[in-house]
Write a protein that holds these residues in place. Structure first.
Motif, PDB file in Angstrom:
ATOM      1  N   VAL A  75       1.774  -0.975   5.818  1.00 44.44           N
ATOM      2  CA  VAL A  75       3.113  -1.138   5.009  1.00 44.44           C
ATOM      3  C   VAL A  75       3.745   0.117   4.281  1.00 44.44           C
ATOM      4  O   VAL A  75       4.926   0.298   4.601  1.00 44.44           O
ATOM      5  N   PHE A  76       2.814   0.668   3.638  1.00 43.01           N
ATOM      6  CA  PHE A  76       3.142   1.941   3.018  1.00 43.01           C
ATOM      7  C   PHE A  76       1.823   2.989   3.109  1.00 43.01           C
ATOM      8  O   PHE A  76       0.699   2.527   2.956  1.00 43.01           O
ATOM      9  N   TYR A  87       8.444  -2.313   8.669  1.00 41.54           N
ATOM     10  CA  TYR A  87       8.410  -1.885   7.369  1.00 41.54           C
ATOM     11  C   TYR A  87       9.228  -0.570   7.194  1.00 41.54           C
ATOM     12  O   TYR A  87       9.259  -0.122   6.027  1.00 41.54           O
ATOM     13  N   THR A  91       9.688  -0.047   2.313  1.00 40.81           N
ATOM     14  CA  THR A  91       8.939   0.046   1.238  1.00 40.81           C
ATOM     15  C   THR A  91       8.895   1.331   0.642  1.00 40.81           C
ATOM     16  O   THR A  91       9.462   2.200   1.170  1.00 40.81           O
ATOM     17  N   LEU A 104       4.041  -1.829  -5.478  1.00 40.45           N
ATOM     18  CA  LEU A 104       4.673  -1.579  -4.181  1.00 40.45           C
ATOM     19  C   LEU A 104       5.857  -2.433  -4.203  1.00 40.45           C
ATOM     20  O   LEU A 104       6.257  -3.614  -4.843  1.00 40.45           O
ATOM     21  N   ILE A 106       9.152  -3.886  -1.899  1.00 37.81           N
ATOM     22  CA  ILE A 106       9.515  -4.172  -0.546  1.00 37.81           C
ATOM     23  C   ILE A 106      10.975  -4.697  -0.263  1.00 37.81           C
ATOM     24  O   ILE A 106      11.238  -5.758  -1.093  1.00 37.81           O
ATOM     25  N   TYR A 117      -1.425  -8.893   1.665  1.00 37.45           N
ATOM     26  CA  TYR A 117      -1.299  -7.357   1.273  1.00 37.45           C
ATOM     27  C   TYR A 117      -2.366  -6.852   0.657  1.00 37.45           C
ATOM     28  O   TYR A 117      -2.830  -7.196  -0.430  1.00 37.45           O
TER      29      TYR A 117
END
Length: 635
Positions: A75-76, A87, A91, A104, A106, A117
Motif C-alpha cells: 500500500v505504501f 494504490y 496513499t 496513513l 488513502i 491493513y
C-alpha cells in the motif's frame, strides 16, 4: 491535516512498560464513504534497547497479509514509490516514523480497497518487525442508520444516522428525508470535534399508521458532487387495532354460511373463533374463515373473532340467526271442567322468527297472541256449557305453520228442554221429557195422582229412554186418558225428573192440545170439502205406509184406515249435537249456536174427523162430540 494531532491524541498507545517490545496501535475498524478519503491512525513502539538512526527508520503498509514472503499488495513504502497498482497515487504517510507515528492517508477510496491493513517497521539491520495487529477498512456507499431491534407503536423512538468523518479535507452534512408525515419529529445532531463519526438523531412517536413508512438519511459533501442516501422501512409493532367480521345475518335451518375475520396488527395475529365461550378454531394468519354447514337452531348465537399477536388483543362479535318454521305446539291434555270453573290453556311453540299463536274453538277464532318466550295462555273464566269443544293452537311464522288440538269437556247440571210435553195419542197420552247435561242425565216420570214413579216399562205403562251425547230423552205412554177438566179438556198430571252428578230438577209436563189448533187452521184455510178430501187421502197414505212398515201384506187398506197405528219418535238432527265437530282438513269453520246445542222438535200432525160416525176401536174426543182422530207422524 486539520486537527490531525488532536485526532491522534486519544488513539495513542500507553506503554505500561518502557522496556516494551514491538507493539502497534491502530483502530481495529474504520470506515469511509466511497470516493472520499480515509486516515488510518497508527503508532508503534520497539524495544528500548534499539537505537536506530533517524535516516534508517522505514515503514511499509501491506494489504490483506502481514508477511512479505506471501507477497501481499504494498500500500505504501517509505523508501520507494513502488506500490501495488491499486494504490498508485492514492496513499501518503502522514505520520513521522522517527516519532513512531505511522498514520496513513488513502485518497479516492473505492469499494475494492475494503479489507485489512498491516504495518511493518524497519529500523535498520535485523530490526525489522511486521505487526500482527491490523485495521479493518470498510468502504461505504450509503450512511448507517441505527434502528432498534423493536419499534413499538406509541412508544418514543430514536433513529440515528451515522456517517464516517475520517477524511480531514471533506466534512459531511447529514439530513433526514420523508419526515413530513411524522408526528412532531425532533432532530438532534451529534458530533465530537475531530472524531471519526458524524450523526443526527431523529426522535418521534410512531403509530400503527407508520408501519411500512419509508424514512431516509442523506449525506452530502459540500463543494463536491458526492451524495449518499439510505432508505429504511419502519417495522412498527402494534396490537390488533381492527378486527372485522361479517355483519349479523339471518340464515335458514339446514343451510350453510361462511364467517370471515380480518385482523390488522403487526406482527400477524393468532385468530381464534369462539361460539359463546366455546373455542371453534385457531390459526396464525391475518384473516381466517369459519365454515358452518347444515345449520340447526342450536347454532344460533354470538360468534366472536379474537385477534392476539403478543402486543395486545382485540375481538369483534356478530350474531347469527337461524330461521326455521314453528315446531308442533305443546298444549294441555284434553280437559274436563265443571261449569262455572276457570281454565288456563297453555300453548308453547318454538320458531324463528317468534311464531304468532292463534287459538281456535271449533274452527272459530278465539284469540291471536304473539308468543312471548315461546308460549301463550288462553284464559277461560266461569266457563259455560258453550265452552265445550275442540280447541286448536296454530303457530305461524313466515316460514311455515304447525298446530295441535285438545278437547275441553264441560260438565254441567241437567237442563230440561222446551220440547218436553205431554200429548194425546190414540192409545192414551204420550209424554216426552228431553234434557241436556254432562254427564247425560237420568230421566224418570212421576204420576202424583197415583203416587207412582215410572222408570221402566210394565203392563200398564210403556217407558222408553235414549241418551246420545249430552242429550237424554224419556218417553212414556199412559193408556188411561186421565180426568176431564172443568173446561172439558183431558187433564194429565205428569212430572218429569232429571238428574246427574251436578244436580236434579223436576217439572210438571203440560198437556198440549195441538189437535184443536191444527183443525182450526185446516178448516179456516181449505174449507169443508177440501178438508174431507185431504183427510181421506191422508188416511190412505198413512194406511199404505203402515202396511209397508209393519210388513203385513194381508191386511187391507180399509182396516188400516179404520185402525191406524200411531207412531212417535224423537228426531234428533245430526247437526244439533251439543259439541260441534271440526274437520281436520280445515282450521277455520263457521260455528252454529252456542255450545252446538239446538232444540229438538217433535214432528207430528193431528187429524180430527168432524161429525163422522164413531167406529168401534176409534178414540172418541173427551168432550163427547163423537169425533174420531188419528195422529200422523211426518218425516
Amino acid at each position: 491535516m486539520k486537527g490531525l494531532v488532536l485526532l491522534l491524541l486519544p488513539l495513542l498507545f500507553i506503554l505500561k512498560d518502557v522496556s516494551a517490545q514491538w507493539n502497534v496501535w491502530m483502530p481495529r475498524d474504520i470506515s469511509t464513504m466511497t470516493n472520499s478519503c480515509v486516515v488510518i491512525p497508527c503508532s508503534f513502539t520497539y524495544p528500548s534497547g534499539i537505537r536506530p538512526y533517524k535516516a534508517a527508520i522505514h515503514g511499509i503498509w501491506y494489504f490483506g497479509q502481514p508477511y512479505p514472503q506471501l507477497f501481499p499488495p504494498v500500500v505504501f513504502k517509505s523508501r520507494t514509490d513502488i506500490v501495488h497498482e491499486s494504490y498508485k497515487g492514492r496513499t501518503r504517510l502522514l505520520g513521522d516514523l522517527t516519532h513512531k507515528n505511522c498514520t496513513l492517508l488513502i485518497n479516492n477510496v473505492g469499494a475494492e480497497l475494503s479489507g485489512k491493513y498491516y504495518f511493518r517497521a524497519d529500523l535498520g539491520g535485523a530490526n525489522i518487525y511486521t505487526f500482527p495487529d491490523f485495521a479493518q477498512l470498510e468502504v461505504l456507499d450509503q450512511p448507517n442508520i441505527n434502528v432498534p431491534d423493536e419499534i413499538i407503536s406509541d412508544q418514543s423512538l430514536d433513529l440515528t444516522c451515522y456517517v464516517p468523518d475520517s477524511c480531514p479535507d471533506m466534512t459531511p452534512e447529514i439530513h433526514w428525508m420523508y419526515t413530513d408525515y411524522l408526528p412532531d419529529p425532533l432532530f438532534t445532531p451529534y458530533s465530537v470535534e475531530d472524531s471519526a463519526v458524524q450523526s443526527i438523531t431523529l426522535t418521534f412517536t410512531p403509530r400503527p399508521m407508520h408501519n411500512g413508512q419509508l424514512l431516509g438519511c442523506r449525506v452530502h459533501y459540500p463543494n463536491t458532487t458526492f451524495v449518499y442516501e439510505r432508505i429504511i422501512s419502519l417495522d412498527v409493532k402494534y396490537a390488533p387495532r381492527t378486527v372485522w367480521v361479517n355483519v349479523s345475518q339471518e340464515v335458514m335451518e339446514g343451510s350453510s354460511v361462511v364467517l370471515h375475520c380480518d385482523v390488522d396488527s403487526n406482527p400477524g395475529p393468532t385468530i381464534t373463533w369462539f361460539f359463546g365461550n366455546k373455542e371453534l378454531t385457531s390459526v396464525i394468519a391475518s384473516n381466517a374463515s369459519l365454515f358452518l354447514e347444515n345449520l340447526t337452531p342450536e347454532d344460533q348465537g354470538i360468534y366472536t373473532c379474537v385477534g392476539d399477536n403478543g402486543y395486545g388483543s382485540m375481538n369483534t362479535s356478530m350474531f347469527l340467526a337461524v330461521n326455521y318454521p314453528p315446531r308442533e305446539p305443546w298444549i294441555n291434555e284434553s280437559i274436563s271442567a265443571v261449569e262455572g270453573s276457570s281454565l288456563s290453556l297453555q300453548c308453547i311453540s318454538k320458531g324463528n322468527p317468534m311464531p304468532t299463536l292463534t287459538w281456535l274453538k271449533n274452527g272459530e277464532l278465539v284469540g291471536t297472541i304473539t308468543a312471548q318466550e315461546e308460549g301463550s295462555t288462553l284464559e277461560l273464566h266461569e266457563i259455560q256449557p258453550q265452552a265445550d269443544g275442540v280447541y286448536k293452537c296454530i303457530a305461524e311464522n313466515e316460514h311455515g305453520r304447525a298446530s295441535s288440538s285438545l278437547n275441553v269437556t264441560v260438565e254441567f247440571a241437567p237442563v230440561l228442554l222446551d220440547d218436553s210435553k205431554c200429548t194425546i195419542i190414540r192409545e192414551g197420552v204420550q209424554c216426552i221429557c228431553i234434557a241436556s247435561g254432562n254427564p247425560e242425565p237420568a230421566i224418570e216420570f212421576y204420576l202424583p195422582d197415583l203416587n207412582i214413579t215410572i222408570n221402566g216399562s210394565n203392563n200398564r205403562y210403556n217407558f222408553f229412554t235414549h241418551s246420545d251425547h249430552y242429550m237424554s230423552t224419556g218417553i212414556i205412554k199412559l193408556r188411561d186418558k186421565g180426568e176431564r177438566g172443568n173446561n172439558g179438556d183431558t187433564a194429565v198430571h205428569v212430572h218429569c225428573s232429571i238428574s246427574n252428578t251436578y244436580g236434579s230438577e223436576t217439572i210438571r209436563l203440560e198437556l198440549q192440545q195441538e189437535k184443536k189448533y191444527i183443525m182450526a187452521v185446516i178448516v179456516g184455510t181449505i174449507g169443508g170439502v177440501a178438508v174431507i178430501a185431504f183427510i181421506i187421502a191422508a188416511v190412505r197414505y198413512v194406511g199404505q205406509n203402515n202396511k209397508k212398515e209393519n210388513g203385513n201384506p194381508g191386511q187391507d187398506v180399509g182396516s188400516k184406515v179404520e185402525n191406524p197405528e200411531m207412531f212417535y219418535s224423537s228426531v234428533k238432527k245430526d247437526k244439533q249435537s251439543l259439541r260441534k265437530k271440526v274437520g281436520d282438513d280445515s282450521d277455520y269453520q263457521s260455528v252454529g249456536p252456542i255450545g252446538g246445542m239446538e232444540r229438538q222438535e217433535l214432528n207430528y200432525a193431528a187429524l180430527e174427523f168432524l161429525h163422522g160416525r164413531h167406529r168401534e176401536g176409534g178414540f172418541r174426543r173427551p168432550d163427547g162430540d163423537g169425533s174420531d182422530y188419528t195422529e200422523i207422524k211426518t218425516k
